[in-house]
Design a protein around this motif. Sequence first.
Motif, short mmCIF file in Angstrom:
data_model
loop_
_atom_site.label_atom_id
_atom_site.label_comp_id
_atom_site.label_asym_id
_atom_site.label_seq_id
_atom_site.Cartn_x
_atom_site.Cartn_y
_atom_site.Cartn_z
N PRO A 1 0.83 -1.21 0.00
CA PRO A 1 0.00 0.00 0.00
C PRO A 1 0.86 1.25 0.00
CG PRO A 1 0.13 -0.89 2.21
CD PRO A 1 0.90 -1.84 1.33
N GLY A 2 0.26 2.35 -0.43
CA GLY A 2 0.95 3.63 -0.41
C GLY A 2 -0.06 4.75 -0.25
N THR A 3 0.44 5.99 -0.20
CA THR A 3 -0.43 7.15 -0.04
C THR A 3 0.10 8.32 -0.85
OG1 THR A 3 -0.92 6.48 2.24
CG2 THR A 3 -1.53 8.71 1.60
N VAL A 4 -0.78 8.94 -1.65
CA VAL A 4 -0.42 10.15 -2.38
C VAL A 4 -0.82 11.33 -1.49
CG1 VAL A 4 -0.51 11.34 -4.59
CG2 VAL A 4 -1.12 8.93 -4.46
N ASN A 5 0.15 11.94 -0.84
CA ASN A 5 -0.13 13.04 0.10
C ASN A 5 -0.19 14.37 -0.64
OD1 ASN A 5 -0.23 11.67 2.76
ND2 ASN A 5 1.86 11.09 2.23
N CYS A 6 -1.33 14.61 -1.30
CA CYS A 6 -1.49 15.84 -2.09
C CYS A 6 -1.84 17.04 -1.21
CB CYS A 6 -2.59 15.65 -3.13
SG CYS A 6 -2.23 14.37 -4.35
N GLY A 7 -2.58 16.79 -0.15
CA GLY A 7 -3.00 17.90 0.71
C GLY A 7 -4.29 18.53 0.26
N THR A 8 -4.36 18.94 -1.01
CA THR A 8 -5.57 19.60 -1.53
C THR A 8 -5.93 19.01 -2.89
OG1 THR A 8 -4.38 21.33 -2.74
CG2 THR A 8 -4.88 21.75 -0.41
N ALA A 9 -7.21 19.18 -3.26
CA ALA A 9 -7.66 18.76 -4.59
C ALA A 9 -6.94 19.54 -5.68
CB ALA A 9 -9.17 18.96 -4.71
N GLU A 10 -6.63 20.80 -5.40
CA GLU A 10 -5.92 21.63 -6.37
C GLU A 10 -4.53 21.07 -6.67
OE1 GLU A 10 -4.66 26.31 -7.10
OE2 GLU A 10 -5.15 25.62 -5.07
N THR A 11 -3.82 20.67 -5.62
CA THR A 11 -2.49 20.08 -5.82
C THR A 11 -2.59 18.78 -6.61
OG1 THR A 11 -1.62 21.07 -3.80
CG2 THR A 11 -0.47 19.14 -4.63
N TYR A 12 -3.59 17.97 -6.28
CA TYR A 12 -3.81 16.72 -7.02
C TYR A 12 -4.04 17.01 -8.50
CZ TYR A 12 -6.42 12.78 -8.94
OH TYR A 12 -6.86 11.75 -9.75
N TRP A 13 -4.93 17.93 -8.81
CA TRP A 13 -5.23 18.27 -10.21
C TRP A 13 -3.98 18.78 -10.92
CZ3 TRP A 13 -8.97 17.90 -13.87
CH2 TRP A 13 -8.87 18.75 -14.98
N ASP A 14 -3.28 19.70 -10.29
CA ASP A 14 -2.10 20.29 -10.93
C ASP A 14 -1.05 19.22 -11.22
OD1 ASP A 14 -3.29 22.76 -10.81
OD2 ASP A 14 -2.12 23.47 -9.07
#
Length: 281
Positions: free
Chosen positions: A214-227
């Motif tokens: 398992p892993g985790t994508v630590n984007c913090g915000t939806a905006e960071t994920y999209w970018d």
Amino acid sequence: MEPELQQIREQQKDSWNKFSPGWKKWDDLIMDFLKPIGDKMIALINPKENESVLDVASGTGEPGISIAAKIGNGKIIFTDLSSGMLEIAEENAHKAGIPNFDTQACDVSELPFEDNSFDIVSCRLGFMFFPDIQMAAKELVRVLKPGGRLTTSVWCGPEKNFWVTAIGGTINKNMGLTPPPEGAPGMFRCAKPGFLADIFKEAGLKNVSESEVPGTVNCGTAETYWDMMTEIAAPFVAALSNADDAMRAKIKQEVYELVNEKFPDGNVAIPSSAFVIYGEK
């Protein structure tokens, strides 16, 4: 290699070179995300002093750089189809103080190395995209020394990787894209449990194992994920380039809503899952 596969290879090379600046920009976040996969691969191969290592589809350098730190006076060669990605890997290796490496832009189906050359071969998240998986496996086994260790990793299915499906599913829903042919290069091409392990056995490896990590994508915000996703993921960027401004805005809004609904506390930390496969020659 057949002309159709050669065409896929050239398209991939152009794409990875084009998107290498995005991978450099997001390298810290992505490498944090992928670290558990690399750690599991390294634990399985257990690199030792003075061993020779081939790291295939090296991207920006990991887990090859971490492997290099464990082999002392040994030597590692980073390979990738993209010279742009290898430039980033070289820069990262120098930053990490790794002296014992070379880089070689080449195709996994036609490796420019002699038989029985390496104690270890590693390949993190490359097999899904190789034009001919069986040919790639045979090449990696060919350059591995008798008794050598090979490890790779591939993504599990879409139900365990929302970080892909959040944007990919929204694009497909809105744009009605034709799915790629079965078996074509793509994120979930090797997701069936045992798929790649069976190919490794057919290629002559023994003591083959498969583990889920398992892993985790630590984007913090939806905006960071999209970018991030719209700067590193070639298929999504290609699809969005065919959307007009209104459609692109609609897709973006729906992705934000989907992500924020899943993470209502405002901390976007998306779980993921990959298979790590190991074998010995």
